[in-house]
Write a protein that holds these residues in place. Sequence first.
Motif, short mmCIF file in Angstrom:
data_model
loop_
_atom_site.label_atom_id
_atom_site.label_comp_id
_atom_site.label_asym_id
_atom_site.label_seq_id
_atom_site.Cartn_x
_atom_site.Cartn_y
_atom_site.Cartn_z
N ALA A 265 -24.20 33.38 0.22
CA ALA A 265 -25.04 32.18 0.27
C ALA A 265 -24.35 30.98 -0.38
N VAL A 266 -23.77 31.20 -1.55
CA VAL A 266 -23.09 30.12 -2.26
C VAL A 266 -21.86 29.65 -1.48
N ALA A 267 -21.07 30.60 -0.97
CA ALA A 267 -19.86 30.24 -0.23
C ALA A 267 -20.20 29.48 1.05
N THR A 268 -21.20 29.93 1.78
CA THR A 268 -21.61 29.25 3.01
C THR A 268 -22.16 27.88 2.70
N SER A 269 -22.88 27.76 1.60
CA SER A 269 -23.42 26.47 1.18
C SER A 269 -22.31 25.46 0.92
N THR A 270 -21.25 25.87 0.23
CA THR A 270 -20.18 24.92 -0.07
C THR A 270 -19.43 24.51 1.20
N ALA A 271 -19.29 25.45 2.15
CA ALA A 271 -18.62 25.12 3.41
C ALA A 271 -19.42 24.10 4.21
N VAL A 272 -20.73 24.31 4.29
CA VAL A 272 -21.60 23.36 4.98
C VAL A 272 -21.58 22.01 4.28
N MET A 273 -21.49 22.06 2.97
CA MET A 273 -21.51 20.84 2.17
C MET A 273 -20.29 19.95 2.42
N VAL A 274 -19.14 20.57 2.70
CA VAL A 274 -17.95 19.78 3.00
C VAL A 274 -18.21 18.84 4.17
N LEU B 143 -19.61 32.29 8.87
CA LEU B 143 -19.31 31.24 9.85
C LEU B 143 -20.46 30.99 10.81
N VAL B 144 -21.16 32.04 11.19
CA VAL B 144 -22.28 31.88 12.13
C VAL B 144 -23.41 31.12 11.48
N ALA B 145 -23.77 31.50 10.27
CA ALA B 145 -24.84 30.81 9.55
C ALA B 145 -24.46 29.35 9.30
N GLY B 146 -23.20 29.13 8.92
CA GLY B 146 -22.75 27.77 8.66
C GLY B 146 -22.81 26.90 9.90
N ALA B 147 -22.41 27.45 11.05
CA ALA B 147 -22.44 26.70 12.31
C ALA B 147 -23.88 26.35 12.69
N ALA B 148 -24.81 27.30 12.51
CA ALA B 148 -26.21 27.05 12.84
C ALA B 148 -26.80 25.96 11.95
N LEU B 149 -26.48 26.01 10.67
CA LEU B 149 -26.97 24.99 9.74
C LEU B 149 -26.43 23.61 10.10
N LEU B 150 -25.15 23.54 10.44
CA LEU B 150 -24.54 22.25 10.79
C LEU B 150 -25.08 21.71 12.11
#
Length: 265
Positions: free
Chosen positions: A52-61, A218-225
């Motif tokens: 969760a933390v790692a995906t959050s930081t990636a989305v945050m970039v 990566l999938v969760a990050g893409a959906a969030l973005l």
Amino acid sequence: MFDSILVLLAFGCLTGLTTVLFGFGGGFVTVPVVYGVVSASSGQDTDPMHVAVATSTAVMVVNASGATLAQLRTGRLRREYVWPLAVYVTVGAAVGSVGALALGDRVQHVLFTVYLVWTILDSLLRRGFLSHAEGAEPRRLGRGTVTAGGIGIGTVASALGVGGSVLTVPLLRRRGLPMADAAAMANPLALPVAFVATVVYAFAGGTGAGGHLGYVDLVAGAALLAGSLPTIALVRRIVGRMPDRVHAWFYVGLLVAALVGINVV
């Protein structure tokens, strides 16, 4: 899986809203929702809080970059509050993200909760956040705040995946800045945290397994973005129209919602 994508897409829209209006970059929205989705999955991920933390930081970039460009056009970014504070935040981000890998998943979850509770109480009980003196000249940041404070912000933010907005916004607010300006400057200050932490997390925990790059989902990050980026483009048009005191109360309300979210899944 399809239901999870829809949930992430919906929360991605909320992430875009909070990025522009509150400088969150997504952390306090994405960490609870990704934690919930991963915890409810098939159990392949043994460290849902790390993911969760790692995906959050990636989305945050991505989110913080887009919001920074949008805020730059509004003239709300002030160099004296961003630089050189961003340099020391970057140093702290490296320390915090590496240190977070040594924390157990449960410890990281508890620290995230404690951090939220402390921030909520501090905002409600200490003067200077909910109220703002109209016409007062904002005060400059002191040397100690820029150096030691910047390192502390980066360390805590990268370890918990929150970008630092919950530290930088109250800090700038208590220096006399309106909520709209404080939230605007939280985005460029979140960028070094997000970038450094994402690089560290991407090279940890293996690579490429199950749609992951290290701990980054990566999938969760893409959906969030997919939800956040269009929302950022729309919401940037209303920045500054919300009354200052209402803006501050909404900020605290979102922290309370994040606290509930991270502890009910």
